[in-house]
Design an enzyme around this catalytic site. Structure first.
Site, PDB file in Angstrom:
ATOM      1  N   HIS A   9       0.846  -1.183   0.000  1.00 48.94           N
ATOM      2  CA  HIS A   9       0.000   0.000   0.000  1.00 48.94           C
ATOM      3  C   HIS A   9       0.893   1.249   0.000  1.00 48.94           C
ATOM      4  O   HIS A   9       1.895   1.310   0.727  1.00 48.94           O
ATOM      5  CB  HIS A   9      -0.905   0.016   1.232  1.00 48.94           C
ATOM      6  CG  HIS A   9      -1.961  -1.044   1.213  1.00 48.94           C
ATOM      7  ND1 HIS A   9      -1.685  -2.362   1.483  1.00 48.94           N
ATOM      8  CD2 HIS A   9      -3.298  -0.958   0.946  1.00 48.94           C
ATOM      9  CE1 HIS A   9      -2.817  -3.062   1.389  1.00 48.94           C
ATOM     10  NE2 HIS A   9      -3.802  -2.245   1.073  1.00 48.94           N
ATOM     11  N   HIS A 170      26.833  -3.633  12.192  1.00 47.92           N
ATOM     12  CA  HIS A 170      25.472  -3.137  11.962  1.00 47.92           C
ATOM     13  C   HIS A 170      24.817  -4.022  10.913  1.00 47.92           C
ATOM     14  O   HIS A 170      25.376  -5.050  10.502  1.00 47.92           O
ATOM     15  CB  HIS A 170      25.487  -1.663  11.537  1.00 47.92           C
ATOM     16  CG  HIS A 170      26.311  -1.385  10.333  1.00 47.92           C
ATOM     17  ND1 HIS A 170      25.786  -1.332   9.056  1.00 47.92           N
ATOM     18  CD2 HIS A 170      27.650  -1.159  10.188  1.00 47.92           C
ATOM     19  CE1 HIS A 170      26.753  -1.077   8.195  1.00 47.92           C
ATOM     20  NE2 HIS A 170      27.892  -0.962   8.849  1.00 47.92           N
TER      21      HIS A 170
END
Length: 319
Positions: A9, A170
């Site tokens: 969406h 990370h």
């Protein structure tokens, strides 16, 4: 090869694919479909079919959509019903997409679907209630598994990759670099972070399951490198600056290549590339590494091209 169609969406699909590109790099076989106000299911089907029309016949397609039962899913189901080698997984997230990008060229459609579903669940974590991870450690106090290699052992660790990255461990390291170099453990080498309990623990939480992770000061890294009981272990080394690499070399660590990833901006820094900024000390350290015969290349993600760091580029920086 499986083609991915990311459909959601609004423009969420565009943004999550853009975010994935920051970690994995651009992928020409990942296609974006948006579902905007005023559009309906037929519009989505038309968009899907337009993408598929340009693919090789019967090439596998995996739809990654947001909501089960939502319009992107329902339209994808209409297409999948009429097409072989096509499936849909709902609940798309960045970890799911990254894992699919990494696995899609070597996995069957069925295997890729299982991977997407598994990662979608495993990626949900809690800071206050972290899952126990026995493979992580604050210090190097036990050997990691030995790499099976025909190369004679030389009494030292194998440096699979020595990378400069201000963030140390990370998401990009966990999902891309660790796999690219097939390491067995990750060293985050930095004096300041090694002595900061919170930062150290946050980094260790990111270490992928199945790997060992260590956050250690430079001197500790040098000692471990020279410890014969770790001979032949394949390690990904991460540092935040080139000065620490000079220290490693002065301590006897053999460094032939350095991968310069990201060096974040600090006041007074100058850009060396889009992702790398340097200060005067960094420039001098880089030049010293070049004088020592170390190959320096900048590479933001594992799939991007390498760009050589030369003295000419460093001399062009004006402070």
């Amino acid at each position: 090869m499986t083609h991915l169609i990311v459909a959601t969406h609004g423009k969420f699909s565009e943004e999550i694919v853009n975010s994935a590109a920051m970690v994995f790099g651009e992928d020409e076989n990942t296609h974006v479909v948006t579902f905007l106000p005023g559009e309906g299911g037929d519009d989505l089907v038309a968009k899907y079919q337009a993408i598929i029309a340009h693919l090789p016949e019967n090439e596998p397609v995996l739809f990654l959509v947001d909501l089960f039962g939502g319009s992107p899913y329902n339209a994808a189901a209409r297409v999948a019903t009429e097409r072989a080698n096509t499936d849909i997984v709902t609940g798309i997230s960045l970890p799911m997409l990254l894992e699919c990008l990494d696995a899609k060229d070597s996995s069957s459609l069925t295997e890729l679907v299982e991977t997407a579903k598994e990662v979608g669940v495993q990626a949900v974590k809690s800071f206050r209630q972290p899952e126990p991870k026995a493979v992580q450690s604050k210090v190097v106090n036990q050997p990691v598994q030995t790499v099976k290699s025909s190369t004679p052992l030389n009494g030292h660790l194998n440096i699979a990759l020595l990378r400069i990255d201000s963030r140390l461990i990370h998401g990009q390291v966990a999902t891309s670099w660790a796999k690219a170099v097939k390491c067995e453990a990750i060293f985050a080498v930095n004096d300041e972070v090694a002595n900061d309990d919170l930062r150290r623990e946050l980094l260790l939480q990111i270490v992928p399951t199945g790997l060992k992770g260590y956050v250690i000061p430079v001197e500790k890294a040098i000692k471990v490198y020279h410890n014969p009981k770790y001979t032949g272990k394949n390690i990904l080394w991460l540092v935040t600056n080139p000065t620490d690499i000079v220290r490693l070399i002065e301590g006897g660590v053999k460094v032939e290549k350095v991968n310069v990833g990201g060096m974040t901006y600090k006041e007074g820094n100058k850009p060396l590339s889009e992702a790398v900024t340097v200060n005067k000390n960094d420039v001098e350290a880089f030049k010293k590494l070049i004088d020592l015969g170390v190959e320096l290349t900048m590479q933001q993600v594992a799939t991007s091209s390498k760009v050589e760091v030369t003295k000419a580029k460093l001399d062009a920086i004006q402070f």
